[in-house]
Design an enzyme around this catalytic site. Sequence first.
Site, PDB file in Angstrom:
ATOM      1  NE  ARG A  46      -8.266 -20.785  -7.837  1.00  0.00           N
ATOM      2  CZ  ARG A  46      -8.169 -21.200  -6.588  1.00  0.00           C
ATOM      3  NH1 ARG A  46      -7.761 -22.435  -6.335  1.00  0.00           N
ATOM      4  NH2 ARG A  46      -8.465 -20.408  -5.587  1.00  0.00           N
ATOM      5  CG  ASP A 158      -0.749 -29.082  -0.172  1.00  0.00           C
ATOM      6  OD1 ASP A 158      -1.332 -28.673   0.850  1.00  0.00           O
ATOM      7  OD2 ASP A 158      -1.193 -28.903  -1.319  1.00  0.00           O
TER       8      ASP A 158
END
Length: 297
Positions: A46, A158
């Site tokens: 990632r 979030d």
Amino acid sequence: MNAHGPESHALPPALSHTELMLFQHLVEAETGIHLSMAKNALVANRLSRRLRELGLGSFAAYHAYVTTRGNEAEKVRMLDSLCTHETSFFRESRHFDLLREHVLPEWAAQGAQGRRPRSLRVWSAGCSTGEEPYSLAMTLLEAFPRESGWNLEIVATDLSTWAVQRAEEGLWSMERARTIPPHLLRKYMLRGVRSQDGLMMAGPEVRQPLRFARANLHVPATWPQGRFDIIFCRNVLIYFGAEARARVIQGLLERLPETGYFFLGHAESLIGITAAARSVSANVYTPRPGPAALSRE
């Protein structure tokens, strides 16, 4: 949470044990999330794209770049990359059944009798790409349609800015509609045509009660203000270290009245963490009256 931002499929550079520990400590300090040593491949995959884009030769160099004073934007981008976003509409449907069959009818009756305000405030903490808060909006609107005179607010937050932007956009592949009850799908979602064929978009009615923002559960100063009747914080705290998890849970419970409800994910529990809440259903709690100290796991 499984739908994450775009990432390269090229073979990532090697991430050493020492480099993984650097990111492990940084992520836990910033977010409370604990990256186990088994996450080596995930972290390398990632973050490797940013190494290439920045022309950096190692993960240690990227860590130094991220932690350079004044480089908060890159730190946020790094955290976005490491967030996981597995979600679906009406996930863990028994929670929505509990709301629909018991909680909301009881509150509707109390509102009609003047025993509670005709308002409802909900927090989806860890909203990912929006499926949870839109599921909540559909559930609440069925119980309290606009003509009922109830004021509804759902705050969706979030850690990932990318996820919040996707959630606010309210646009998904039609494949995501499989778990939406057909009558709610017809009532609240719009089917894409022409260039948006194969997509669905949240309609104006279901968007109306929703508010979106980035919030870091590890940093209460970033939390939405005020108290809530319902807090959903599902499948989020399993990623936290024990001490950070206990602190967050205590803070969330303090945002609920004694009549409020706190929803956790199927693999989460308050057993051994706090005596400040009692279980009313699987992974669903209400605050206990009076102060209660946290107990360490």
